[in-house]
Design a protein around this motif. Structure first.
Motif, PDB file in Angstrom:
ATOM      1  N   THR A  85      -5.367 -35.230  63.817  1.00 32.42           N
ATOM      2  CA  THR A  85      -4.875 -33.983  63.232  1.00 32.42           C
ATOM      3  C   THR A  85      -3.390 -33.796  63.463  1.00 32.42           C
ATOM      4  O   THR A  85      -2.842 -32.742  63.156  1.00 32.42           O
ATOM      5  CB  THR A  85      -5.630 -32.789  63.826  1.00 32.42           C
ATOM      6  N   GLU A  90      -1.791 -27.557  59.356  1.00 31.13           N
ATOM      7  CA  GLU A  90      -2.638 -26.409  59.649  1.00 31.13           C
ATOM      8  C   GLU A  90      -3.259 -26.479  61.037  1.00 31.13           C
ATOM      9  O   GLU A  90      -3.800 -25.494  61.515  1.00 31.13           O
ATOM     10  CB  GLU A  90      -3.748 -26.278  58.589  1.00 31.13           C
ATOM     11  N   LEU A 101      -3.513 -22.129  53.634  1.00 30.49           N
ATOM     12  CA  LEU A 101      -3.248 -23.551  53.511  1.00 30.49           C
ATOM     13  C   LEU A 101      -2.052 -23.817  52.613  1.00 30.49           C
ATOM     14  O   LEU A 101      -1.303 -24.758  52.829  1.00 30.49           O
ATOM     15  CB  LEU A 101      -4.488 -24.258  52.955  1.00 30.49           C
ATOM     16  N   ARG A 129      -5.498 -31.334  52.143  1.00 31.56           N
ATOM     17  CA  ARG A 129      -6.558 -31.185  53.127  1.00 31.56           C
ATOM     18  C   ARG A 129      -7.896 -31.001  52.436  1.00 31.56           C
ATOM     19  O   ARG A 129      -8.004 -30.243  51.477  1.00 31.56           O
ATOM     20  CB  ARG A 129      -6.269 -29.963  54.008  1.00 31.56           C
ATOM     21  N   SER A 132     -12.823 -28.868  56.671  1.00 34.32           N
ATOM     22  CA  SER A 132     -12.643 -27.756  57.596  1.00 34.32           C
ATOM     23  C   SER A 132     -13.894 -27.662  58.457  1.00 34.32           C
ATOM     24  O   SER A 132     -15.012 -27.706  57.949  1.00 34.32           O
ATOM     25  CB  SER A 132     -12.426 -26.440  56.840  1.00 34.32           C
ATOM     26  N   ASN A 188     -11.518 -21.545  54.357  1.00 35.63           N
ATOM     27  CA  ASN A 188     -10.879 -22.083  55.555  1.00 35.63           C
ATOM     28  C   ASN A 188     -10.562 -20.982  56.557  1.00 35.63           C
ATOM     29  O   ASN A 188     -10.709 -21.160  57.763  1.00 35.63           O
ATOM     30  CB  ASN A 188      -9.592 -22.826  55.168  1.00 35.63           C
ATOM     31  N   GLN A 192     -11.919 -20.785  60.332  1.00 28.04           N
ATOM     32  CA  GLN A 192     -10.978 -20.721  61.448  1.00 28.04           C
ATOM     33  C   GLN A 192     -11.220 -19.488  62.311  1.00 28.04           C
ATOM     34  O   GLN A 192     -11.037 -19.521  63.525  1.00 28.04           O
ATOM     35  CB  GLN A 192      -9.545 -20.724  60.910  1.00 28.04           C
ATOM     36  N   ASN A 200     -19.403 -26.849  58.645  1.00 28.75           N
ATOM     37  CA  ASN A 200     -18.234 -27.637  58.274  1.00 28.75           C
ATOM     38  C   ASN A 200     -18.246 -27.760  56.753  1.00 28.75           C
ATOM     39  O   ASN A 200     -19.310 -27.790  56.133  1.00 28.75           O
ATOM     40  CB  ASN A 200     -18.221 -29.010  58.950  1.00 28.75           C
TER      41      ASN A 200
END
Length: 249
Positions: A85, A90, A101, A129, A132, A188, A192, A200
């Motif tokens: 990562t 992000e 994003l 991306r 997530s 996302n 988060q 996911n």
């Protein structure tokens, strides 16, 4: 060399006892070992096992090329282990909570030479991306709600455990006139903020879908959050690998 021979009183045949003692002190006979004969032809030019193909020949140019590829890069220091990562903006610690994003992606702008001959599709920069993942939450127990009777009947019929992974699919048809990329940004943010337990998600831009994976135990809770926070319309199908669609909500 003197040998003292002890014998029992009832052993009257001393000649036999003497012969037995003499045989005991004789040197142990050494047997000549036969010459070793291998079980396959001992011929180095004709080995029984041969590779089917000849080994590859690497030229000097290819050797130099491999040396350059194996040389340590200036971006990698210390241990060969790396953080996947690291290059994702992000995931950097200086990013504010809730920053979208798109804001993270615009931190890097290609130069004119990079953009030359490569106009962005629809005049908009493509988001790179595609995954997530939610963090484990200590409050998961508070979010467990009883599954509906319809879903329980489906699990019993298919003999599925509540901790099987299932997948919700978001398509453009349920986005309520919203752009799929905007839905992805909002999703996302939900992940988060840890509002979607055991989830996911990934966006499949090639087919125009967003896949959200979660445990069946939380699937109805996750679906309700998606409907409320993302303003999704219509029903969504819950799919389990090898079993297909098992539920709709």
């Amino acid at each position: 060399m003197e040998v003292v021979l002890h014998y029992r009183p009832h052993q009257t045949n001393l000649t036999e006892v003497q012969k037995f003692a003499e045989a005991a002190v004789k040197e142990f006979p050494i047997r000549q070992l036969p010459r070793f004969t291998p079980w396959f032809p001992n011929n180095l030019h004709r080995l029984p096992l041969k590779p089917k193909k000849q080994p590859p020949v690497i030229s000097c140019e290819e050797t130099e090329e491999l040396k350059q590829l194996s040389a340590p890069s200036g971006y990698v220091t210390g241990s060969p282990d790396y953080d996947c990562t690291k290059s994702l903006l992000e995931f950097q610690s200086n990013m504010k909570q809730g920053q979208t994003l798109i804001q993270a992606q615009t931190a890097y702008r290609p130069t004119d030479s990079e953009n030359q001959g490569k106009p962005p599709p629809n005049g908009r920069q493509t988001l790179k991306r595609s995954w997530s993942v939610s963090l484990p939450s200590p409050k998961l127990k508070d979010k467990i709600i009883p599954l509906s009777q319809e879903l329980q009947n489906s699990l019993a019929r298919l003999k599925l455990h509540a901790f099987y992974r299932a997948k919700w699919t978001i398509e453009q048809s349920v986005c309520n006139n919203q752009n799929l990329e905007d839905i992805w940004v909002k999703l996302n943010r939900l992940i988060q903020q840890n509002e979607l337990p055991s989830c996911n998600a990934t966006i499949q831009r090639s087919v125009g879908q967003i896949w959200i994976f979660c445990d069946i135990l939380y699937c109805e809770y996750v679906r309700n959050i998606l409907r409320e926070k993302l303003s999704l319309t219509d029903k969504m199908d819950l799919l389990v690998h090898r079993f297909g669609i098992i539920f709709s909500l």
